[in-house]
Design an enzyme around this catalytic site. Structure first.
Site, PDB file in Angstrom:
ATOM      1  CB  THR A   1      -0.981  -0.028   1.204  1.00  0.00           C
ATOM      2  OG1 THR A   1      -1.940   1.008   1.056  1.00  0.00           O
ATOM      3  CG2 THR A   1      -0.271   0.125   2.526  1.00  0.00           C
ATOM      4  CG  ASN A   2      -0.316   4.688  -1.389  1.00  0.00           C
ATOM      5  OD1 ASN A   2      -0.960   5.509  -0.750  1.00  0.00           O
ATOM      6  ND2 ASN A   2      -0.827   4.041  -2.440  1.00  0.00           N
ATOM      7  NE  ARG A   3       5.725   6.985   3.951  1.00  0.00           N
ATOM      8  CZ  ARG A   3       6.065   6.431   5.117  1.00  0.00           C
ATOM      9  NH1 ARG A   3       5.253   6.520   6.150  1.00  0.00           N
ATOM     10  NH2 ARG A   3       7.206   5.807   5.243  1.00  0.00           N
ATOM     11  CB  SER A   4      -2.996   7.831   0.121  1.00  0.00           C
ATOM     12  OG  SER A   4      -4.248   8.482   0.082  1.00  0.00           O
TER      13      SER A   4
ATOM     14  CB  ALA B   1      -2.175   7.318  -3.479  1.00  0.00           C
TER      15      ALA B   1
END
Ligand code: PMT
Length: 213
Positions: A21-24, A88
């Site tokens: 995943t990512n930091r959004s 994102a």
């Protein structure tokens, strides 16, 4: 206006307990959804997993993966007059999903990743969307040039570019500082809360909608 907004990260599972995943945080997209409702628009919010409260009076569609976000967007964009892609979305997902938890074996582990479908890039070509198309660009260098490339490749009317290498703005912050990139001009919006910026961005989108007729 009917407005579709994508928000938050996507999660791409590796095995039953792990994912990429990512930091959004979803804050930018949710702020846009709230601003849309505030201005009297009908808002469909397609969101990856976040810890945020769902804004009141939005039609909320929860998704997890890039593929699920693609499928939901394909459905809901049909009735939209404007579409804003603040999510994102993972550009790659694991090539294989391991049905059982991946075991520790060697000192290194190589993962094979495959491209996800570009949802924003599908809006014009695959979904046949003719309304106001607004992308975001998360960049760490050459902000304007990279955003302009996305604007042209994906057929956008506007790209909202943010420099995600700067601390205190962009991912998982309450603030942002963006450059609005249009086909014929740019307009910087100074550092502000995402809530406040969302109101400005919605005003610019309304202008684009009026000009499109
Ligand atoms: O969620 P927050 O914590 O509030 O953070 C806000 C944000 C930084 C996530 C937001 O402001 C932002 O920049 N969103 C876009 C992030 C991104 O993935 O940008 P990109 O440059 O990689 O993608 C370009 C555009 O294509 C984006 O509109 C993205 O939603 C879209 N995209 C990308 C890949 C893909 N498979 N499908 C897409 O639709």
């Amino acid at each position: 206006m009917n407005i579709l907004i994508t928000a938050g990260p996507t999660r791409e599972a590796l095995d039953p307990v792990r994912y990429l995943t990512n930091r959004s945080s979803g804050k930018m997209g949710y702020a846009l959804a709230s601003a849309g409702v505030h201005f009297g628009h009908r808002v469909t919010l397609i969101s990856g997993p976040t810890n945020l409260d769902v804004p009141i009076n939005v039609d909320y569609v929860q998704v997890e993966t890039a593929q699920e976000m693609f499928e939901a967007t394909r459905v809901y964009i049909q009735k939209a007059e404007a579409a804003i892609f603040a999510a994102a979305v993972a550009d790659y997902r694991p090539a294989l999903f391991a049905e059982e938890k991946i075991k520790k074996t060697g000192e290194t582990l190589t993962l094979e990743l495959v491209r996800t479908t570009d949802i924003l890039g599908s809006a014009r070509s695959t979904f046949g969307f003719e309304g106001v198309l607004v992308g975001f660009a998360a960049e760490t260098e050459n902000l304007e040039a990279n955003a302009r490339g996305k604007l042209e490749r994906k057929g956008c009317d506007l790209v909202v570019a943010n420099d995600v290498s700067q601390s205190g703005i962009g991912f998982d912050s309450d603030h942002n500082e963006v450059l609005l990139v249009y086909p014929d001009r740019v307009e910087p919006l100074p550092l502000d809360t995402k809530d406040h910026l969302a109101h400005f961005i919605l005003e610019f989108i309304k202008d684009l909608h009026i000009r499109k007729g």
